[in-house]
Design a protein around this motif. Structure first.
Motif, short mmCIF file in Angstrom:
data_model
loop_
_atom_site.label_atom_id
_atom_site.label_comp_id
_atom_site.label_asym_id
_atom_site.label_seq_id
_atom_site.Cartn_x
_atom_site.Cartn_y
_atom_site.Cartn_z
N ASN A 88 4.35 10.19 2.23
CA ASN A 88 4.87 9.53 1.04
C ASN A 88 5.58 10.51 0.11
OD1 ASN A 88 3.56 7.36 2.15
ND2 ASN A 88 2.43 6.79 0.31
N SER A 89 4.98 11.68 -0.08
CA SER A 89 5.53 12.60 -1.07
C SER A 89 6.93 13.08 -0.71
CB SER A 89 4.59 13.80 -1.26
OG SER A 89 4.47 14.54 -0.07
N ALA A 145 1.14 12.05 -3.97
CA ALA A 145 2.57 11.87 -3.72
C ALA A 145 3.38 12.08 -5.00
CB ALA A 145 2.85 10.50 -3.12
#
Length: 253
Positions: A88-89, A145
Motif C-alpha cells: 500500500n505504501s 502506509a
C-alpha cells in the motif's frame, strides 16, 4: 459524463478521463470500497497514465463511502515479506508524487488504508458525513502506509497521536478544524464542489502548478529550487500571455 470525456474499464474503479482531469471512483460496493490487491494494481495503472499525461486527479468513493480500509481478508494472510514490499505504501507515495495536484473528495468512512490514501492526496474536501480514522492497532498492526509520518505533517503531532494512538476518529468538522480538509460541504454537493475546486485550479497555468507542487514537496526546500522553477516559468509564452491579459484588464478599469 461530460462532453469530451470517456470511461476506461476497470474491475474495482470507475475511471472517467476528461480533457484536464481524471476522475477515479473507488468501486467495491460489496466491501465498502476496501482497498484490495486488485485495486492497488489498478490504481498503479491510473498513476502510470497520469505520469505519462499529467492531469488533475479527483479521487472519490462509491455509495457514500470513501474506503472502509484495506481488505482485511487479504491483510490477515500477509506476513513479513509482504510488509517489506510496502504494497500500500508504495502506491500511496506514488499518488503523492503525481505531477499535477490531486484532490480526495471524501464522504462517509475513510478508515485505515482509505484514510492513508486520502492523506496522500494534495487536498481533501469533506462531505458532511466524512469520518477519518486509523484503527490499525486494534487489529494488531500499525498504520504503515504513511499515516505515522504523513498525518503529523498534516494536522500536527498532538492530533495525529489522538488518531493513531487513542483511536480517535475525526468527523468532518474536526477534520476541518485540524486543517486536514479544505472545506465541508453537503454530501449531495460533494462531487460538484470538488469539480468547482478543480475548475479553479485548471484556470491556472498547468506548468506553474506542476513546478509549485514540485518545489513544495521537495525535501529541504531551498531558495535555489524556487529560482530554477521560476526561471522556467519566466521564459514561457503562457506567463507572458497571462500577465499581458492582466495588465490589459487593469488598464481598462
Amino acid at each position: 459524463m461530460t462532453a469530451g470525456s470517456h470511461r476506461a474499464s476497470y474491475d474495482t474503479l470507475l475511471v472517467e478521463e476528461r480533457t484536464d482531469r481524471v476522475v477515479v471512483t473507488l468501486h467495491r460496493p460489496e466491501a465498502r470500497n476496501a482497498i484490495s490487491g486488485r485495486m492497488i494494481t489498478e490504481l498503479h495503472e491510473v498513476c502510470a497514465q497520469l505520469e505519462r499525461t499529467p492531469k488533475l486527479l479527483l479521487l472519490t468513493g462509491h455509495g457514500g463511502v470513501f474506503a472502509g480500509g484495506a481488505d482485511i481478508s487479504e491483510l490477515v494472510k500477509r506476513g513479513r515479506d509482504e510488509a517489506l514490499q510496502g504494497i500500500n505504501s508504495r502506491l500511496f507515495e506514488r499518488v503523492r508524487r503525481l505531477p499535477m495536484p490531486t484532490l480526495a473528495a471524501v464522504d462517509g468512512w475513510a478508515l485505515g488504508g482509505g484514510a492513508e490514501l486520502a492523506y496522500a492526496c494534495d487536498l481533501r474536501l469533506a462531505g458532511a458525513d466524512a469520518v477519518f480514522g486509523n484503527p490499525e492497532p486494534g487489529l494488531g498492526i500499525l498504520a504503515a502506509a504513511g499515516a505515522c509520518w504523513r498525518l503529523p505533517e498534516l494536522v500536527g503531532e498532538s492530533v495525529a497521536k489522538q488518531v493513531l494512538l487513542a483511536g480517535r476518529n475525526l468527523d468532518a468538522r474536526a477534520a476541518h478544524a485540524a486543517g486536514l480538509v479544505i472545506d465541508v460541504v453537503p454530501a449531495e454537493e460533494l462531487v460538484r464542489e470538488a469539480h468547482a475546486l478543480l475548475d479553479r485550479m485548471a484556470r491556472s497555468s498547468a506548468t506553474a502548478l506542476r513546478l509549485t507542487k514540485l518545489v513544495v514537496d521537495s525535501p529541504g526546500a531551498h531558495p535555489v529550487a524556487d529560482d530554477l522553477a521560476q526561471a522556467v516559468l519566466f521564459e514561457s509564452e503562457d506567463k507572458k500571455d497571462r500577465m499581458t491579459r492582466f495588465l490589459d484588464r487593469r488598464s481598462r478599469i
